[in-house]
Enzyme design. Structure first.
Site, mmCIF file in Angstrom:
data_model
loop_
_atom_site.group_PDB
_atom_site.id
_atom_site.type_symbol
_atom_site.label_atom_id
_atom_site.label_comp_id
_atom_site.label_asym_id
_atom_site.label_seq_id
_atom_site.Cartn_x
_atom_site.Cartn_y
_atom_site.Cartn_z
ATOM 1 N N GLY A 192 0.940 -1.173 -0.111
ATOM 2 C CA GLY A 192 -0.141 0.036 0.207
ATOM 3 C C GLY A 192 1.149 1.611 0.079
ATOM 4 N N GLY B 263 0.212 4.950 -0.804
ATOM 5 C CA GLY B 263 -0.687 5.437 -0.408
ATOM 6 C C GLY B 263 0.256 6.714 0.344
ATOM 7 N N ALA B 264 0.305 7.712 1.087
ATOM 8 C CA ALA B 264 0.484 8.768 1.913
ATOM 9 C C ALA B 264 0.740 8.000 3.062
ATOM 10 C CB ALA B 264 -0.537 9.430 2.568
ATOM 11 N N GLY C 298 2.083 4.653 3.921
ATOM 12 C CA GLY C 298 3.212 3.621 3.076
ATOM 13 C C GLY C 298 4.474 4.570 2.976
ATOM 14 N N LYS D 89 -7.492 6.659 19.801
ATOM 15 C CA LYS D 89 -7.110 7.540 18.556
ATOM 16 C C LYS D 89 -8.749 7.634 18.575
ATOM 17 C CE LYS D 89 -4.174 8.299 14.829
ATOM 18 N NZ LYS D 89 -3.693 7.265 13.858
ATOM 19 N N ASN E 189 -10.600 9.880 16.390
ATOM 20 C CA ASN E 189 -10.866 9.892 14.781
ATOM 21 C C ASN E 189 -12.644 10.103 14.945
ATOM 22 O OD1 ASN E 189 -8.456 10.290 13.666
ATOM 23 N ND2 ASN E 189 -7.790 8.112 13.964
ATOM 24 N N ASN F 176 -13.265 13.128 12.030
ATOM 25 C CA ASN F 176 -13.603 12.735 10.982
ATOM 26 C C ASN F 176 -14.581 13.063 10.065
ATOM 27 O OD1 ASN F 176 -10.410 11.893 9.621
ATOM 28 N ND2 ASN F 176 -10.071 11.123 11.934
ATOM 29 N N SER G 113 -7.246 14.250 6.463
ATOM 30 C CA SER G 113 -6.972 13.509 5.012
ATOM 31 C C SER G 113 -8.152 12.420 4.749
ATOM 32 C CB SER G 113 -5.464 12.285 5.406
ATOM 33 O OG SER G 113 -5.745 11.739 5.641
ATOM 34 N N GLU H 127 -13.051 4.786 5.231
ATOM 35 C CA GLU H 127 -13.383 3.586 6.669
ATOM 36 C C GLU H 127 -13.940 3.481 7.049
ATOM 37 O OE1 GLU H 127 -7.970 2.303 6.006
ATOM 38 O OE2 GLU H 127 -8.682 3.931 6.971
#
Lengths: 306, 306
Positions: A9, A11-12, A14, A186, A190, A194, A257, A269
């Site tokens: 993966g 993306g940002a 990884g 966390k 989130n 989010n 993000s 997600e």
């Protein structure tokens, strides 16, 4: 002995953590499912106010078969692509390969444990603000801290070894005794930030703080997550809400993000961040009406983007 | 004796009920703030599966001064424009002019009472599915029932007289003894369905019913409104949730007028439908976490459209 790392993966997350390890001389191999050509040509370019680096030569591969067995696999796919993992990870395994999931929310360790055995699984929490501009090009806004813990319980020697690999590459890395408590901790942030940033119309964390009703909603959602965490056996410190709000106040007005992803038409997600915590809260008998409603709204918004 | 009626606000509701009274020969005068030319030219055109009529000659005016004193004023402005009412209504008053607000939600009767005295005020609830296509052109989807009640308490002779005016024009009209209970009763439906249809991404009532999480959210929101109504002294019948869900199931997949309005960039009546019920619930000590969160989300979505 050479310590081989695979990154699944790119993306940002990884690209950043894998890129940083490679930049500091570790032996890192990237699975790149899209944008392989760009990354081969341009490398990995991390740009930020506090930190910038360019990894010119990236060991990038189209398949994990081409990478072969590694000592550590960093898993940084979206949780919504977990169904790809059984096939992607198998070629990377030797007898003691450790799997470190850097994915968000709840349920990812359990998923890996089901397919590859719980002993292999380590969880990592990334405290970082990134945005992938294009393949290999990552904006770094802030932070970078990593927290890792064993899925099956207390830290082992390998947990400390892996943390050392990160630290030697300039990544602050903590080892924790209770991974699930960190995951819930966390989520206290989130779940509201989010979630509300998307549900309330594509707004920044600062917009949430400045609107009395939304700020109150964020506080109440935090309370629900703390209640759920406790009901699931993960008691969080009493000052967690205060501390998280204070941290948020210093963040400034930037878009998360998850929100950028959502606005770019990518999948949220929803299950990892809202669905699985909701189900665990309800199974443990915690009353989480706001989380329940927010999940319903986000799931609907998400299903209409696909 | 001639019974003069003024209609303030010539959107879907004002055009339909005022148009129907005029079509049946009542003396109705319309304040038309936008689209006066179209209405003068084309009249009021109501089109529907169950009912269609065309009022060719409309008594339409640019100001209420031009209308002058009336016996009854139908108020069908959006509640978000209530600040215009003190000036608009004054020229329409004689000593016994009755003010009938056909607006949604809570707080509109109180607003009128503050400016013009509680004795004048009557509340009306419209059970109707309409959409204004253009000035004077109204699509009628279903229903048409009107429920009216005195703001200050029990029905008076004038309440029955006004109901008779409607009935003689083919409008089913009930007179109720407890206006506020009817307002809360209607909110049991409007709070969840209008709210979730917007917050969950512009969906139909059928979408809400077919999604397990959203349907559950709608049920729970209904429970909260019922609880709030009770705490405010308006006990609703035990089967209200069941009855409203059953009615919703027969509605089919169409977009609510609040959603159409919202998608067209028009302002939501956030305070009347969600804000004021929330504040009254909280003042009465009722726990309404979902309403609180939904209000915060809708208020934010709404403020970003203006």
């Amino acid at each position: 002995m050479n310590f081989r790392v695979a990154v699944v993966g790119s993306g940002a997350i990884g690209s950043y953590y894998g890129g940083k390890l490679a930049y500091h001389g570790r032996d890192v191999h990237f699975l790149v499912r899209s944008g392989l050509e760009e990354i081969n040509q341009l490398g990995i370019d991390v740009r930020g106010r506090k930190e910038s680096f360019h990894l010119a030569k990236v060991r990038a591969y189209k398949t994990t078969e081409a990478i072969g067995p590694c000592d550590l696999v960093l898993i940084a796919l979206k949780a919504t692509n977990n169904d790809l993992l059984p096939e992607l990870i198998s070629p990377l395994l030797h007898e003691t390969t450790a799997l470190l999931t850097l994915q968000n929310g709840l349920g990812n360790e359990e998923f890996l444990a089901r397919y590859f055995g719980a002993e292999r699984v380590i969880g990592g929490l990334c405290f970082i603000c990134l945005n992938r501009v294009s393949p290999g090009v990552i904006e770094h806004f802030d932070y970078g801290h990593l927290t890792i813990g064993e899925f099956t319980g207390f830290p082992k020697p390998r947990t400390q070894d892996i943390a050392s690999e990160f630290k030697r590459s300039g990544i602050t890395c903590d080892v924790v005794e209770n991974l699930m408590r960190e995951r819930w901790h966390k989520l206290v942030w989130n779940v509201p930030f989010n979630g509300l940033s998307i549900a309330a119309g594509g707004i920044t964390t600062q917009d949430i703080l400045q609107d009395d009703s939304l700020r109150l909603s964020a506080f109440r959602l935090m309370d629900e997550v703390i209640l759920a965490a406790g009901a699931c056996g993960n008691r969080l410190p009493a000052n967690v809400t205060f501390e998280q709000m204070k941290r948020t106040e210093t963040m400034g007005a930037y878009k998360l993000s998850t929100l950028l992803d959502f606005e770019a038409g990518r999948t949220l997600e929803v299950e990892a961040i809202w669905g699985e915590p909701l189900r665990r809260a309800q199974a443990a008998g915690a009353s989480v009406p706001r989380l329940e409603q927010l999940y319903a709204i986000l799931k609907s918004l998400n299903s209409r983007r696909q």
